[in-house]
Structures are given as C-alpha cells and as structure tokens.
Design an enzyme around this catalytic site. Structure first.
Site, PDB file in Angstrom:
ATOM      1  N   ARG A  15      26.740 -79.056  51.493  1.00  0.00           N
ATOM      2  CA  ARG A  15      25.837 -77.913  51.415  1.00  0.00           C
ATOM      3  C   ARG A  15      24.985 -78.012  50.145  1.00  0.00           C
ATOM      4  NH1 ARG A  15      30.311 -73.281  52.120  1.00  0.00           N
ATOM      5  NH2 ARG A  15      31.504 -74.877  51.000  1.00  0.00           N
ATOM      6  N   LYS A  75      29.600 -74.494  45.783  1.00  0.00           N
ATOM      7  CA  LYS A  75      31.017 -74.488  45.412  1.00  0.00           C
ATOM      8  C   LYS A  75      31.194 -74.302  43.910  1.00  0.00           C
ATOM      9  CE  LYS A  75      34.117 -74.575  47.431  1.00  0.00           C
ATOM     10  NZ  LYS A  75      34.811 -73.351  47.879  1.00  0.00           N
ATOM     11  N   TYR A  94      29.860 -69.725  44.374  1.00  0.00           N
ATOM     12  CA  TYR A  94      31.245 -69.337  44.619  1.00  0.00           C
ATOM     13  C   TYR A  94      32.092 -69.825  43.446  1.00  0.00           C
ATOM     14  CZ  TYR A  94      30.205 -68.251  49.518  1.00  0.00           C
ATOM     15  OH  TYR A  94      29.698 -67.695  50.663  1.00  0.00           O
ATOM     16  N   HIS A  96      35.913 -68.378  42.934  1.00  0.00           N
ATOM     17  CA  HIS A  96      37.334 -68.333  43.317  1.00  0.00           C
ATOM     18  C   HIS A  96      38.229 -68.645  42.119  1.00  0.00           C
ATOM     19  CE1 HIS A  96      36.163 -68.010  47.519  1.00  0.00           C
ATOM     20  NE2 HIS A  96      35.415 -69.089  47.396  1.00  0.00           N
ATOM     21  N   GLU A 118      31.535 -64.436  45.919  1.00  0.00           N
ATOM     22  CA  GLU A 118      32.614 -63.841  46.716  1.00  0.00           C
ATOM     23  C   GLU A 118      33.066 -62.467  46.238  1.00  0.00           C
ATOM     24  OE1 GLU A 118      34.879 -66.203  43.587  1.00  0.00           O
ATOM     25  OE2 GLU A 118      33.046 -66.482  44.777  1.00  0.00           O
ATOM     26  N   SER A 134      32.691 -66.889  55.706  1.00  0.00           N
ATOM     27  CA  SER A 134      33.903 -66.441  56.393  1.00  0.00           C
ATOM     28  C   SER A 134      33.718 -66.536  57.901  1.00  0.00           C
ATOM     29  CB  SER A 134      34.241 -65.004  55.989  1.00  0.00           C
ATOM     30  OG  SER A 134      34.568 -64.924  54.622  1.00  0.00           O
ATOM     31  N   SER A 220      51.249 -55.297  60.885  1.00  0.00           N
ATOM     32  CA  SER A 220      51.918 -56.425  60.238  1.00  0.00           C
ATOM     33  C   SER A 220      53.091 -55.983  59.365  1.00  0.00           C
ATOM     34  CB  SER A 220      50.919 -57.224  59.402  1.00  0.00           C
ATOM     35  OG  SER A 220      51.533 -58.388  58.890  1.00  0.00           O
ATOM     36  N   ILE A 269      42.845 -70.626  51.477  1.00  0.00           N
ATOM     37  CA  ILE A 269      43.212 -71.615  50.470  1.00  0.00           C
ATOM     38  C   ILE A 269      42.288 -71.573  49.247  1.00  0.00           C
ATOM     39  CG2 ILE A 269      41.851 -73.486  51.502  1.00  0.00           C
ATOM     40  CD1 ILE A 269      45.376 -73.748  49.893  1.00  0.00           C
ATOM     41  N   ASP A 270      41.030 -71.134  49.423  1.00  0.00           N
ATOM     42  CA  ASP A 270      40.138 -71.001  48.269  1.00  0.00           C
ATOM     43  C   ASP A 270      40.691 -70.021  47.239  1.00  0.00           C
ATOM     44  OD1 ASP A 270      37.987 -72.762  48.618  1.00  0.00           O
ATOM     45  OD2 ASP A 270      37.045 -71.446  50.088  1.00  0.00           O
ATOM     46  N   VAL A 298      41.877 -77.228  54.081  1.00  0.00           N
ATOM     47  CA  VAL A 298      40.638 -77.695  53.466  1.00  0.00           C
ATOM     48  C   VAL A 298      39.978 -76.542  52.712  1.00  0.00           C
ATOM     49  CG1 VAL A 298      38.340 -78.637  53.888  1.00  0.00           C
ATOM     50  CG2 VAL A 298      40.306 -79.510  55.179  1.00  0.00           C
TER      51      VAL A 298
END
Length: 370
Positions: A15, A75, A94, A96, A118, A134, A220, A269-270, A298
């Site tokens: 990207r 990223k 991003y 994270h 994010e 997402s 849940s 996972i991020d 990933v």
C-alpha cells in the site's frame, strides 16, 4: 506544507500513503508533495503518474524524511524509519502502539507529533480511518481461512461451504464490529454455518436483523465462547478495544482442545492478538501450527490487496490529511475532539490513555499536551 510519502518497507506491504489522485487534491490546496521512487508500484502507479499530478519524486526515504513537514504512511514506522523522524515533524499513519513497546519508545524519543489513524473517532464513537481496513481484513479473514482449511495448508481438508449432501464448515466470529460483520458477510456468501459472539446486545440485534436465520448470534459468556470455539472449523478473532492491547479471549488450553486441522485467523493481531497462542506473521510466511491448529496472524492483512486497500484508505484519510496541511496540526486537532483522539505521541508525551496504561507511561491528555 511539504508532505512526504515514503515507500512502505514492512514485509510484503504494497500500500501507499497517498495515491496520485490524492496528490492532485493536496497540490490543489497549495501544498507540495514529495514521493519516494517506486512508492506506488504496488498499486500499479508509476513515478510518472505521481509527477503528472504535481508530486516531486525523490530517490530515497532519507530525502523524504529529511525534508517533509509531515510524513503520510500506511503502516507503523519500522525501526529504520523511526530513526529518521525529528522533533516537530508530523507522522500520520497507523501506529498500533499498545502491543509495541519498542516503537512507542522510539516515537517518544523522536519528539515527533504522531497521529494514529486507528484512534481517530467520529460523532457516533466509530473509528472512521480504521473502518475501511477493517472491512478489507474482515472479508479477507474468510478468504484466508478457507484457504487454510485446505489439507495442503495443514487444514482439515474441508470446503467452507460444503456441497449438497455434505455439511458446510462451522465458522465462529468473535466480535461483531466492522471486522466481524464483514467476515460474516463473506462467510454467508460462501455458505458456511456461522456463529457470532459479542457482548453488545445492540450489535447482536443489528446482525440478526441484517443476516436473519443463516446467522446464529450468541451473547459471549465464557461457556458460550468455549463451546463455540471447540466446535468450530474456522475461528475469526475480530475484537477491538480502541488504542489498547486486545484481550486474550481464547486461551492456550482452549486451543489445545480444538479439532486437529481447524484454523484461527486473528485479525486483532495488530493490537497484540486475541488468541493466547497468536504471534504476528507476514504475507511471506502467513501461518504456523500449534497443537495441530493452523494460525493465520498476518499483521497487515489488507496489504495483500493493496490496490483495493490503498484507494479505500485514501477515501477516508484524505480529508484529515488536508485538514492538517491547511490548518496546521494544532488548529486541526484542537478544532475537533474526534480528530484530537488520533494524537498518540507529541513532544515525548503519551496522549493515548490506553497506550500509557498498557505500557507504563505517564498519561498526558492531548489537549493539555498541545
């Protein structure tokens, strides 16, 4: 403002922060754009395409970081990029940070103004700059999971939608937000047997109304989670706590009880992952096996479909990029509480409370830091 767009360097990340179309918009607002050579090659855009829209193409990332007032990426900056940040420089990408203490320390030490896609919010409490990725990741989770269920990939050897006379795969989606809803949409289209778990009854009501009886919705509880995961062929982790590390909802013990050849896809996972056995993987080596369960973790899933992802991301981020460039970061952030929520690090201070809590930093409210 001089805006820099470096070529992404994360493993198999194709990207790019700005498309040529976005460059044209930025230039039309009176700003300059410098782009690293071959930055757009992963989305099928050449250096000439960028130059035609008013960008100046430079040979190296070092030139981009040294000259730009604001860096626009996709990223989180890798270690080599973090070393090039400087005090007062704006980083818009991003981040994270919560599961990444090394990156956080480097950004704190850099003195840069670090704004995370994010954690920007909107009037309804949603995450508008995270949402497009997402959506992509949610849809890819089923695509990737279906592939991993093939025997050659270590899976059970089942077709996710079955065929007449043969039952479809059981798919469990943990979390019914943007990722979860898009995963469900794909799984419904493929004919899977789907259960979604969430603790928000409004979310469950919305999903039930949208998908009808083809979707089983469950509140849940721990018991419901355990029972559903143990029966599932494919489990998609789609939980998110804004800015914070993802909760570890599926324990190592629970994974050990799953069916041999079943698959976990951890879209969280991020933010550190929501399975206790999760560890970040890359598109080059996307899976590993623990207790005969295939893990797909990933950390930049949308990077696998960079054309779709980049254009979807730019549709969301461009107005904010223009706001920062047109008004300067202080006025842009202070003019909107929702945009202000995107500020994570400034002048060595952590301004995202969840990150400060998770990593042991002092928290400084963003408005105070500005």
């Amino acid at each position: 403002m001089l805006i820099g767009v470096p070529k992404e360097v994360k493993n198999n990340e194709f990207r790019v922060g700005l498309t040529p179309t976005s460059v044209r918009e930025v230039v039309a607002h009176g700003h300059e754009v410098i782009v690293e050579a071959n930055a757009g090659i992963g989305i099928g855009r050449s250096d000439d395409d960028y130059a035609a829209q008013g960008a100046t193409v430079l040979d190296t990332a070092e030139e981009i970081f040294a000259r730009a007032d604001m860096i626009v990426k996709v990223k989180e900056p890798q270690a080599v990029e973090r070393k090039m940040l400087r005090p007062g420089q704006i980083l818009f990408t991003y981040l994270h940070l919560a599961p990444d203490p090394e990156q956080t320390k480097d950004l704190v030490d850099s003195g840069a103004i670090c704004i995370a896609y994010e954690t920007v919010t909107d009037a309804k409490g949603r995450l508008p700059l995270l949402a497009p990725m997402s959506q992509v990741a949610g849809r890819m989770s089923i695509q990737a999971g279906a592939h991993c269920l093939e025997r050659a990939q270590g899976g059970e050897g089942i077709l996710i939608g079955g065929v007449p006379g043969i039952a479809p795969a059981k798919v469990a989606v943990i979390g019914g937000g943007v990722v979860g809803e898009n995963a469900i949409q794909m799984a419904v289209g493929m004919g899977a047997d789907i259960t979604v778990l969430d603790r928000n009854l409004d979310v469950l009501n919305h999903l039930s109304e949208r998908f009808g009886p083809v979707l089983t919705t469950m509140y849940s509880t721990q018991a419901a989670l355990e029972a559903t995961v143990l029966e599932a062929d494919l489990v998609v982790g789609a939980v998110l706590v804004k800015g914070a590390a993802a909760p570890k909802l599926v324990t190592r013990e629970l994974v050990s009880g799953m069916k041999a050849g079943s698959v976990l896809v951890d879209v969280a996972i991020d933010q550190g992952g929501c399975f206790e056995t999760s560890k970040a993987t890359t598109h080059a080596e996307p899976t590993y096996v623990i207790d005969d369960v295939v893990h797909y973790c990933v950390a930049n899933m949308p990077g696998g479909v960079p054309r779709t992802s980049t254009h979807a991301l730019n549709n969301a981020t461009l107005p904010y990029t223009l706001m920062l460039a047109d008004r300067g970061y202080k006025d842009a952030l202070l003019s909107s509480e929702h945009f202000l929520n995107g500020l994570n690090v400034i002048d060595g201070k952590i301004t995202e409370e969840a990150v400060a809590h998770d990593l042991g930093y002092d928290y400084v409210p963003a408005r105070e830091a500005l």
